[in-house]
Design a protein around this motif. Structure first.
Motif, PDB file in Angstrom:
ATOM      1  N   ALA A  30      32.736  33.820  46.520  1.00 54.54           N
ATOM      2  CA  ALA A  30      32.391  35.192  46.151  1.00 54.54           C
ATOM      3  C   ALA A  30      31.522  35.791  47.262  1.00 54.54           C
ATOM      4  O   ALA A  30      30.478  35.230  47.599  1.00 54.54           O
ATOM      5  CB  ALA A  30      31.639  35.229  44.826  1.00 54.54           C
ATOM      6  N   CYS A  31      31.971  36.895  47.835  1.00 52.44           N
ATOM      7  CA  CYS A  31      31.267  37.512  48.962  1.00 52.44           C
ATOM      8  C   CYS A  31      30.799  38.923  48.582  1.00 52.44           C
ATOM      9  O   CYS A  31      31.549  39.690  47.972  1.00 52.44           O
ATOM     10  CB  CYS A  31      32.162  37.586  50.189  1.00 52.44           C
ATOM     11  SG  CYS A  31      32.558  35.970  50.901  1.00 52.44           S
ATOM     12  N   PHE A  32      29.578  39.238  49.010  1.00 43.93           N
ATOM     13  CA  PHE A  32      28.982  40.554  48.786  1.00 43.93           C
ATOM     14  C   PHE A  32      28.671  41.160  50.153  1.00 43.93           C
ATOM     15  O   PHE A  32      27.950  40.551  50.952  1.00 43.93           O
ATOM     16  CB  PHE A  32      27.710  40.440  47.959  1.00 43.93           C
ATOM     17  CG  PHE A  32      27.938  39.867  46.587  1.00 43.93           C
ATOM     18  CD1 PHE A  32      28.082  40.695  45.489  1.00 43.93           C
ATOM     19  CD2 PHE A  32      28.015  38.490  46.408  1.00 43.93           C
ATOM     20  CE1 PHE A  32      28.301  40.169  44.226  1.00 43.93           C
ATOM     21  CE2 PHE A  32      28.234  37.949  45.147  1.00 43.93           C
ATOM     22  CZ  PHE A  32      28.379  38.799  44.057  1.00 43.93           C
ATOM     23  N   VAL A  67      27.838  47.872  46.484  1.00 41.15           N
ATOM     24  CA  VAL A  67      28.227  46.833  47.441  1.00 41.15           C
ATOM     25  C   VAL A  67      29.733  46.629  47.367  1.00 41.15           C
ATOM     26  O   VAL A  67      30.380  47.018  46.393  1.00 41.15           O
ATOM     27  CB  VAL A  67      27.528  45.477  47.162  1.00 41.15           C
ATOM     28  CG1 VAL A  67      26.043  45.548  47.451  1.00 41.15           C
ATOM     29  CG2 VAL A  67      27.788  45.026  45.727  1.00 41.15           C
ATOM     30  N   ASP A  68      30.277  46.004  48.411  1.00 37.29           N
ATOM     31  CA  ASP A  68      31.670  45.562  48.397  1.00 37.29           C
ATOM     32  C   ASP A  68      31.702  44.106  47.952  1.00 37.29           C
ATOM     33  O   ASP A  68      30.902  43.288  48.424  1.00 37.29           O
ATOM     34  CB  ASP A  68      32.298  45.688  49.787  1.00 37.29           C
ATOM     35  CG  ASP A  68      32.413  47.135  50.235  1.00 37.29           C
ATOM     36  OD1 ASP A  68      32.330  48.030  49.367  1.00 37.29           O
ATOM     37  OD2 ASP A  68      32.576  47.369  51.446  1.00 37.29           O
ATOM     38  N   TYR A 125      40.116  39.075  43.435  1.00 34.64           N
ATOM     39  CA  TYR A 125      39.309  40.176  42.892  1.00 34.64           C
ATOM     40  C   TYR A 125      38.633  40.895  44.055  1.00 34.64           C
ATOM     41  O   TYR A 125      38.116  40.268  44.969  1.00 34.64           O
ATOM     42  CB  TYR A 125      38.260  39.628  41.924  1.00 34.64           C
ATOM     43  CG  TYR A 125      37.247  40.640  41.448  1.00 34.64           C
ATOM     44  CD1 TYR A 125      37.579  41.610  40.518  1.00 34.64           C
ATOM     45  CD2 TYR A 125      35.944  40.616  41.934  1.00 34.64           C
ATOM     46  CE1 TYR A 125      36.646  42.536  40.076  1.00 34.64           C
ATOM     47  CE2 TYR A 125      35.005  41.535  41.497  1.00 34.64           C
ATOM     48  CZ  TYR A 125      35.368  42.490  40.571  1.00 34.64           C
ATOM     49  OH  TYR A 125      34.438  43.410  40.144  1.00 34.64           O
ATOM     50  N   ARG A 126      38.667  42.235  44.006  1.00 33.11           N
ATOM     51  CA  ARG A 126      38.052  43.032  45.065  1.00 33.11           C
ATOM     52  C   ARG A 126      37.522  44.343  44.479  1.00 33.11           C
ATOM     53  O   ARG A 126      38.217  44.997  43.690  1.00 33.11           O
ATOM     54  CB  ARG A 126      39.053  43.330  46.176  1.00 33.11           C
ATOM     55  CG  ARG A 126      38.456  44.101  47.361  1.00 33.11           C
ATOM     56  CD  ARG A 126      39.552  44.660  48.273  1.00 33.11           C
ATOM     57  NE  ARG A 126      40.413  43.615  48.803  1.00 33.11           N
ATOM     58  CZ  ARG A 126      40.162  42.936  49.912  1.00 33.11           C
ATOM     59  NH1 ARG A 126      39.074  43.193  50.622  1.00 33.11           N
ATOM     60  NH2 ARG A 126      40.991  41.988  50.316  1.00 33.11           N
ATOM     61  N   GLN A 127      36.318  44.711  44.889  1.00 38.49           N
ATOM     62  CA  GLN A 127      35.720  45.986  44.509  1.00 38.49           C
ATOM     63  C   GLN A 127      35.060  46.593  45.743  1.00 38.49           C
ATOM     64  O   GLN A 127      34.453  45.877  46.543  1.00 38.49           O
ATOM     65  CB  GLN A 127      34.684  45.815  43.398  1.00 38.49           C
ATOM     66  CG  GLN A 127      35.261  45.502  42.019  1.00 38.49           C
ATOM     67  CD  GLN A 127      36.025  46.669  41.433  1.00 38.49           C
ATOM     68  OE1 GLN A 127      35.792  47.814  41.786  1.00 38.49           O
ATOM     69  NE2 GLN A 127      36.955  46.362  40.542  1.00 38.49           N
ATOM     70  N   VAL A 128      35.170  47.914  45.885  1.00 39.12           N
ATOM     71  CA  VAL A 128      34.605  48.616  47.035  1.00 39.12           C
ATOM     72  C   VAL A 128      33.523  49.582  46.553  1.00 39.12           C
ATOM     73  O   VAL A 128      33.767  50.398  45.659  1.00 39.12           O
ATOM     74  CB  VAL A 128      35.692  49.393  47.806  1.00 39.12           C
ATOM     75  CG1 VAL A 128      35.075  50.174  48.963  1.00 39.12           C
ATOM     76  CG2 VAL A 128      36.765  48.437  48.305  1.00 39.12           C
TER      77      VAL A 128
END
Length: 209
Positions: free
Chosen positions: A96-98, A61-62, A74-77
């Motif tokens: 916090a968003c998914f 998930v992003d 904070y960000r993850q792709v």
């Protein structure tokens, strides 16, 4: 209830567990969708966001974590799991968003824990001005170890559920592949018998002209 639902019964229960210093839950993330969660944090308070994709697609998930001033801290792709600890630079509501918007058909199940501040101590322990007794110190240590055990059990069950779902998917693929191979063998066998039968069948004189 089917076996897939039963497998994640424990995570559904976690969705009802909320703490005064954070939240721990699992949620469904449909394809091409986005879910956001909000947590109020005071300035200079430490917080930890942890997540893991339990099932669905490539288990990714992003993720973005946004401060009250809309700054992305904070960000993850396309990540399967991660943990991020930070100290709030300001008081307010953090988001916090998914996101599963990059997937057009994969439905996913995501586990999230948003821990804010330190773990609360046992009631009555450390509330007096005198030094803790040996029994109080032992009780505090046992409480700390039990909390660690609960965390380990949660992650172990998540990994177990993830492994079970992967095994079921693999078993289903092997089953369908085996059925296709069996069907192909039957068709080829019938075709070979038909061809050989024509070789050994006497032809009529009119057929030899």
């Amino acid at each position: 209830m089917d076996h897939w639902s039963a497998c994640f019964l424990f995570v559904s229960f976690l969705g009802t567990v909320f703490h005064t210093n954070g939240a721990e839950l699992t949620f469904e993330l449909p394809d091409s969708s986005k879910e956001c969660f909000y947590q109020e944090i005071e300035k200079n308070v430490s917080a930890t966001l942890e997540f893991q994709v339990v099932t669905g697609g490539q288990y990714d998930v992003d993720v973005t974590l946004e401060a009250p001033n809309k700054e992305i801290i904070y960000r993850q792709v396309k990540t399967q799991f991660d943990s991020h600890t930070f100290v709030a630079s300001m008081s307010g509501v953090y988001k916090a968003c998914f996101s599963n918007e990059f997937s057009t058909f994969s439905h996913k199940l995501v586990y999230m824990e948003f821990q804010v501040g330190d773990e609360p101590s046992l009631p009555g322990v450390g509330e007096h001005v005198t030094v803790m007794t040996q029994m109080e110190s032992s009780a505090q240590e046992i409480h700390k170890n039990l909390n660690s055990i609960m965390e380990y059990q949660t992650h172990h069950r998540l990994r177990e559920a993830q492994g079970r779902k992967r095994a079921e998917d693999l078993n289903e693929r092997v089953l369908w592949w085996s059925l296709q191979e069996t069907l192909a063998v039957l068709i080829i066998s019938i075709g070979q018998v038909y061809i050989l039968k024509n070789f050994f069948t006497d032809r009529k004189p009119s057929q030899n002209l």
